[in-house]
Structure formats: C-alpha cells, structure tokens
Write an enzyme that holds these catalytic residues in place. Structure first.
Site, PDB file in Angstrom:
ATOM      1  N   TYR A 125      -1.539  -0.706  10.327  1.00  0.00           N
ATOM      2  CA  TYR A 125      -1.590  -1.191   8.774  1.00  0.00           C
ATOM      3  C   TYR A 125      -0.214  -0.579   8.101  1.00  0.00           C
ATOM      4  O   TYR A 125       0.216  -1.366   7.359  1.00  0.00           O
ATOM      5  CB  TYR A 125      -2.900  -0.713   8.224  1.00  0.00           C
ATOM      6  CG  TYR A 125      -2.992  -0.730   6.718  1.00  0.00           C
ATOM      7  CD1 TYR A 125      -3.520  -2.271   6.289  1.00  0.00           C
ATOM      8  CD2 TYR A 125      -2.888   0.079   5.794  1.00  0.00           C
ATOM      9  CE1 TYR A 125      -4.021  -2.351   5.203  1.00  0.00           C
ATOM     10  CE2 TYR A 125      -3.346  -0.179   4.303  1.00  0.00           C
ATOM     11  CZ  TYR A 125      -3.822  -1.436   4.222  1.00  0.00           C
ATOM     12  OH  TYR A 125      -4.003  -1.655   2.799  1.00  0.00           O
ATOM     13  N   ALA A 126       0.245   0.750   8.081  1.00  0.00           N
ATOM     14  CA  ALA A 126       1.134   1.264   7.544  1.00  0.00           C
ATOM     15  C   ALA A 126       2.500   0.156   7.730  1.00  0.00           C
ATOM     16  O   ALA A 126       3.221   0.024   7.038  1.00  0.00           O
ATOM     17  CB  ALA A 126       1.429   2.571   7.898  1.00  0.00           C
ATOM     18  N   ALA A 127       2.589  -0.060   9.319  1.00  0.00           N
ATOM     19  CA  ALA A 127       3.860  -0.789   9.540  1.00  0.00           C
ATOM     20  C   ALA A 127       3.783  -2.195   8.829  1.00  0.00           C
ATOM     21  O   ALA A 127       4.872  -2.801   8.223  1.00  0.00           O
ATOM     22  CB  ALA A 127       3.938  -1.030  10.803  1.00  0.00           C
ATOM     23  N   SER A 128       2.465  -2.880   8.683  1.00  0.00           N
ATOM     24  CA  SER A 128       2.571  -4.283   8.156  1.00  0.00           C
ATOM     25  C   SER A 128       2.826  -4.156   6.535  1.00  0.00           C
ATOM     26  O   SER A 128       3.636  -4.970   6.029  1.00  0.00           O
ATOM     27  CB  SER A 128       1.132  -4.912   8.214  1.00  0.00           C
ATOM     28  OG  SER A 128       0.051  -4.034   7.614  1.00  0.00           O
ATOM     29  N   LYS A 129       2.441  -3.254   5.945  1.00  0.00           N
ATOM     30  CA  LYS A 129       2.621  -2.786   4.652  1.00  0.00           C
ATOM     31  C   LYS A 129       4.239  -2.468   4.236  1.00  0.00           C
ATOM     32  O   LYS A 129       4.626  -2.984   3.211  1.00  0.00           O
ATOM     33  CB  LYS A 129       1.539  -1.758   3.741  1.00  0.00           C
ATOM     34  CG  LYS A 129       0.286  -2.380   3.953  1.00  0.00           C
ATOM     35  CD  LYS A 129       0.253  -3.624   3.294  1.00  0.00           C
ATOM     36  CE  LYS A 129      -1.491  -4.097   3.040  1.00  0.00           C
ATOM     37  NZ  LYS A 129      -1.753  -5.223   2.322  1.00  0.00           N
ATOM     38  N   SER A 170       0.879  -1.235  -0.104  1.00  0.00           N
ATOM     39  CA  SER A 170       0.036   0.022  -0.109  1.00  0.00           C
ATOM     40  C   SER A 170       1.011   1.248  -0.102  1.00  0.00           C
ATOM     41  O   SER A 170       1.939   1.281   0.509  1.00  0.00           O
ATOM     42  CB  SER A 170      -0.869   0.066   1.298  1.00  0.00           C
ATOM     43  OG  SER A 170      -1.556   1.180   1.573  1.00  0.00           O
TER      44      SER A 170
HETATM   45  P1  NAP Z   1     -11.042  -6.706   1.143  1.00  0.00           P
HETATM   46  O1  NAP Z   1     -12.405  -6.093   0.071  1.00  0.00           O
HETATM   47  O2  NAP Z   1     -11.623  -6.431   2.716  1.00  0.00           O
HETATM   48  O3  NAP Z   1     -11.041  -8.067   0.861  1.00  0.00           O
HETATM   49  C1  NAP Z   1     -10.147  -8.638   1.619  1.00  0.00           C
HETATM   50  C2  NAP Z   1      -9.906 -10.015   0.873  1.00  0.00           C
HETATM   51  O4  NAP Z   1      -8.800 -10.822   1.862  1.00  0.00           O
HETATM   52  C3  NAP Z   1     -11.129 -10.982   1.136  1.00  0.00           C
HETATM   53  O5  NAP Z   1     -11.091 -11.841  -0.171  1.00  0.00           O
HETATM   54  C4  NAP Z   1     -10.820 -11.854   2.380  1.00  0.00           C
HETATM   55  O6  NAP Z   1     -11.794 -13.057   2.127  1.00  0.00           O
HETATM   56  C5  NAP Z   1      -9.533 -12.092   2.161  1.00  0.00           C
HETATM   57  N1  NAP Z   1      -8.886 -12.312   3.765  1.00  0.00           N
HETATM   58  C6  NAP Z   1      -8.648 -11.613   4.524  1.00  0.00           C
HETATM   59  N2  NAP Z   1      -7.932 -12.308   5.655  1.00  0.00           N
HETATM   60  C7  NAP Z   1      -7.866 -13.420   5.207  1.00  0.00           C
HETATM   61  C8  NAP Z   1      -7.032 -14.368   5.640  1.00  0.00           C
HETATM   62  N3  NAP Z   1      -6.439 -14.489   6.954  1.00  0.00           N
HETATM   63  N4  NAP Z   1      -6.798 -15.422   5.151  1.00  0.00           N
HETATM   64  C9  NAP Z   1      -7.370 -15.584   3.752  1.00  0.00           C
HETATM   65  N5  NAP Z   1      -8.114 -14.784   3.233  1.00  0.00           N
HETATM   66  C10 NAP Z   1      -8.408 -13.407   3.882  1.00  0.00           C
HETATM   67  O7  NAP Z   1      -9.941  -5.781   0.866  1.00  0.00           O
HETATM   68  P2  NAP Z   1      -9.544  -5.099  -0.399  1.00  0.00           P
HETATM   69  O8  NAP Z   1      -9.806  -3.727  -0.387  1.00  0.00           O
HETATM   70  O9  NAP Z   1      -9.938  -5.932  -1.915  1.00  0.00           O
HETATM   71  O10 NAP Z   1      -8.125  -5.079  -0.087  1.00  0.00           O
HETATM   72  C11 NAP Z   1      -7.110  -6.208  -0.919  1.00  0.00           C
HETATM   73  C12 NAP Z   1      -5.533  -6.119  -0.580  1.00  0.00           C
HETATM   74  O11 NAP Z   1      -5.254  -4.644  -1.097  1.00  0.00           O
HETATM   75  C13 NAP Z   1      -5.249  -5.833   1.013  1.00  0.00           C
HETATM   76  O12 NAP Z   1      -3.931  -6.567   1.124  1.00  0.00           O
HETATM   77  C14 NAP Z   1      -5.242  -4.379   1.113  1.00  0.00           C
HETATM   78  O13 NAP Z   1      -4.356  -4.218   2.270  1.00  0.00           O
HETATM   79  C15 NAP Z   1      -4.802  -3.990   0.027  1.00  0.00           C
HETATM   80  N6  NAP Z   1      -4.776  -2.339  -0.308  1.00  0.00           N
HETATM   81  C16 NAP Z   1      -6.193  -1.984  -0.707  1.00  0.00           C
HETATM   82  C17 NAP Z   1      -6.492  -0.496  -0.770  1.00  0.00           C
HETATM   83  C18 NAP Z   1      -7.857  -0.113  -0.723  1.00  0.00           C
HETATM   84  O14 NAP Z   1      -7.830   0.916  -0.956  1.00  0.00           O
HETATM   85  N7  NAP Z   1      -8.930  -0.911  -1.096  1.00  0.00           N
HETATM   86  C19 NAP Z   1      -5.488   0.405  -0.866  1.00  0.00           C
HETATM   87  C20 NAP Z   1      -4.065  -0.196  -0.677  1.00  0.00           C
HETATM   88  C21 NAP Z   1      -4.060  -1.636  -0.463  1.00  0.00           C
HETATM   89  P3  NAP Z   1     -12.463 -13.708   3.305  1.00  0.00           P
HETATM   90  O15 NAP Z   1     -13.048 -12.447   3.872  1.00  0.00           O
HETATM   91  O16 NAP Z   1     -13.651 -14.356   2.269  1.00  0.00           O
HETATM   92  O17 NAP Z   1     -11.864 -14.505   4.262  1.00  0.00           O
END
Ligand code: NAP
Length: 248
Positions: free
Chosen positions: A155-159, A142
């Site tokens: 979150y920032a630390a993890s990323k 991120s």
């Molecule tokens: P999201 O809509 O919340 O979807 C998260 C996905 O991860 C879901 O499919 C969930 O599946 C799965 N998940 C979560 N914990 C899990 C675990 N322990 N084991 C297996 N599956 C798991 O999130 P998103 O916005 O699409 O984000 C996806 C990635 O992009 C993340 O890494 C996030 O940090 C990164 N990101 C997002 C944004 C943003 O603006 N949206 C910006 C920067 C980075 P289930 O709930 O079915 O388990």
C-alpha cells in the site's frame, strides 16, 4: 471522481455537491449504495439550484484499474455532462501483510488498483482537459506513502508511486493550465479502517499530536480547496491531512 460509494469518496462527493458541482462518480458495480449516493447528491444539488437549471449527479459502474473501462467511463461522462473540470482519483484498496508473508498477488493487486487506477483515469481524462485548456486533478495518496508503515509495504509503495506520478503529470500538464496535486490523509475513520482493533486505534491516536483520527469531510475540504479556483497557482504539492503526525 472515483470510488464515491462510501468513506472518504462519499464525503468528497457530498462536499463538492454542496458547493454546486455536478458530480459523476463510480464504484465497481451499480448497487444499492451507489443508487443511494446518487439520490443524496441529486437532492443536495436540486435544493441549491433553480428549477430551470439541470444540475446532476450520476453513478457509473466502472473498475477504474481497467484501462478500457476507464476509457468507457470517461466517454459516458462526456456524453452526459459535456465536460470534466475536476478529476478526483480516490478509489483505493488495502491488502495488508508483513513483507515476510506478503504474496506476489497481494503486491500486484494493490499496485494495480491504487496506482493503475490513477494512471488509467488520468490517461482517459487528460485529452478532455487538454482540449478545454484547464483542469484540476486531485489524487488521494496517504501519509503512509511518505513515511512507510508496518504491514503495508504494498500500500505504501502504491501511494508513494502516486506522488511521483502526480508530480510528473503536474510538470507535463502545467502549460495547458491543468494542475495536479495529492492529498495525503493520515488515519481517517472509514470502513477501510473499521476492522482495526480498538487497542491499536488508541495507540495510533496517542501518537497523533491532535490525538484523534481524521474525519472524511476534513479530507474532502482539502480536496475542494485544491480542486477549486482558490489556488490557481498551486500544482505538484502533497498536502498531508494528518493532525500533525511527525513523520508525514
Ligand atoms: P473505502 O471506504 O474502502 O472506499 C473505497 C472506495 O473505492 C469505494 O467507494 C469503492 O467502491 C471504490 N473502489 C475500490 N476499488 C475500486 C475500483 N477498482 N474501481 C472503482 N471503484 C473502486 O476507502 P476509504 O477509507 O474511503 O479510502 C478512500 C481513499 O483514501 C483510498 O485511496 C485510500 O487509500 C485513501 N486513504 C484512506 C485512509 C483511511 O484512513 N481511511 C488514509 C489514507 C488514505 P466499490 O466497493 O463500490 O467498488
């Protein structure tokens, strides 16, 4: 790939299937959302391939932050698919609070899921790619992991840690033709961001030079590029997908 039941992960899975890739994906449980994605991906793949070919997509229930579950997931994928060319570590969570109010549990949970899952899945897939003598790993970071953010220190630390981990793996795995890169999205509209109040959204968007949030498929296209043979000499990069945000 991890976490394809919705959001960015779903867009990545669809984009890869449209390119003809078999897709093994997971979420924490096998539910209606997972079954719907599985059906959608198999529909895309069967339309692309000849009836004699056996392309497939399959969803698996796996908590990828759990070491043994990640090992079992990869074992099952190997039994079903016979190889793994690409790993996309997309699963991630947020649990926001200002540092003043953040609990130790909030810090641990986010680090454990976001960084722990990348470690567990890399450990599980690396021996497969090592034996194959090729592979591409794309980790979803991120821009917050580069620039920091209010109320998101955990979150920032993890990323940020994912970047350090990925760059170290890139060095360790390069001799075996295994590339490791990070895609760092900015603000992307998904369920993860759905609860953000409209005024805050508008303020954030006003600070983005492109004046809009990113789309999940725009992140997916970057993942496809880094995972593909279009960039065989690219490893250890962090690619921001953020509409030109200044501090990314
Ligand atoms: P999201 O809509 O919340 O979807 C998260 C996905 O991860 C879901 O499919 C969930 O599946 C799965 N998940 C979560 N914990 C899990 C675990 N322990 N084991 C297996 N599956 C798991 O999130 P998103 O916005 O699409 O984000 C996806 C990635 O992009 C993340 O890494 C996030 O940090 C990164 N990101 C997002 C944004 C943003 O603006 N949206 C910006 C920067 C980075 P289930 O709930 O079915 O388990």
């Amino acid at each position: 790939m991890t976490g394809a039941t919705r959001g960015i992960g779903h867009a990545i899975a669809v984009r890869f299937a449209r390119e003809g890739c078999n897709v093994a994906f997971c979420g924490r449980s096998r539910n209606a959302a997972m079954e719907a994605v599985e059906q959608e991906l198999n529909g895309i793949l069967s339309a692309l391939h000849s009836p004699l070919a056996t392309p497939k997509a399959k969803g698996y229930a796996c908590d990828v932050a759990d070491y043994d579950s990640a090992q079992a997931f990869v074992k099952e994928v190997m039994a079903d698919f016979g190889g793994i060319d690409i790993l996309v570590n997309n699963a991630g969570i947020t649990d926001d609070a200002a540092v003043k109010r953040m609990t130790e549990a909030q810090m641990d949970r986010v680090m454990h899921t976001n960084l722990g899952s990348v470690f567990c899945m890399t450990k599980a897939v690396q021996p497969v790619m090592w034996r194959q003598g090729h592979g591409s790993i794309v980790n979803i970071g991120s821009v917050v992991g580069i620039a920091g953010n209010y109320n998101q220190a955990n979150y920032a630390a993890s990323k940020a840690a994912i970047i350090g981990f990925s760059k170290s793996c890139a060095k360790e795995f390069a001799a075996r033709n295994i590339r490791v890169n990070v895609v760092a999205p900015g603000f992307v509209e998904t369920e993860m961001t759905a609860d953000i109040p409209k005024e805050l959204m508008d303020t954030w968007c006003s600070r983005i030079p492109m004046k809009r949030p990113g789309k999940a498929d725009e992140v997916a296209q970057a993942c496809l590029f880094l995972a593909s043979d279009m960039c065989p000499y690219i490893t250890s990069v962090v690619l921001p997908i953020c509409g030109g945000m200044e501090d990314a």
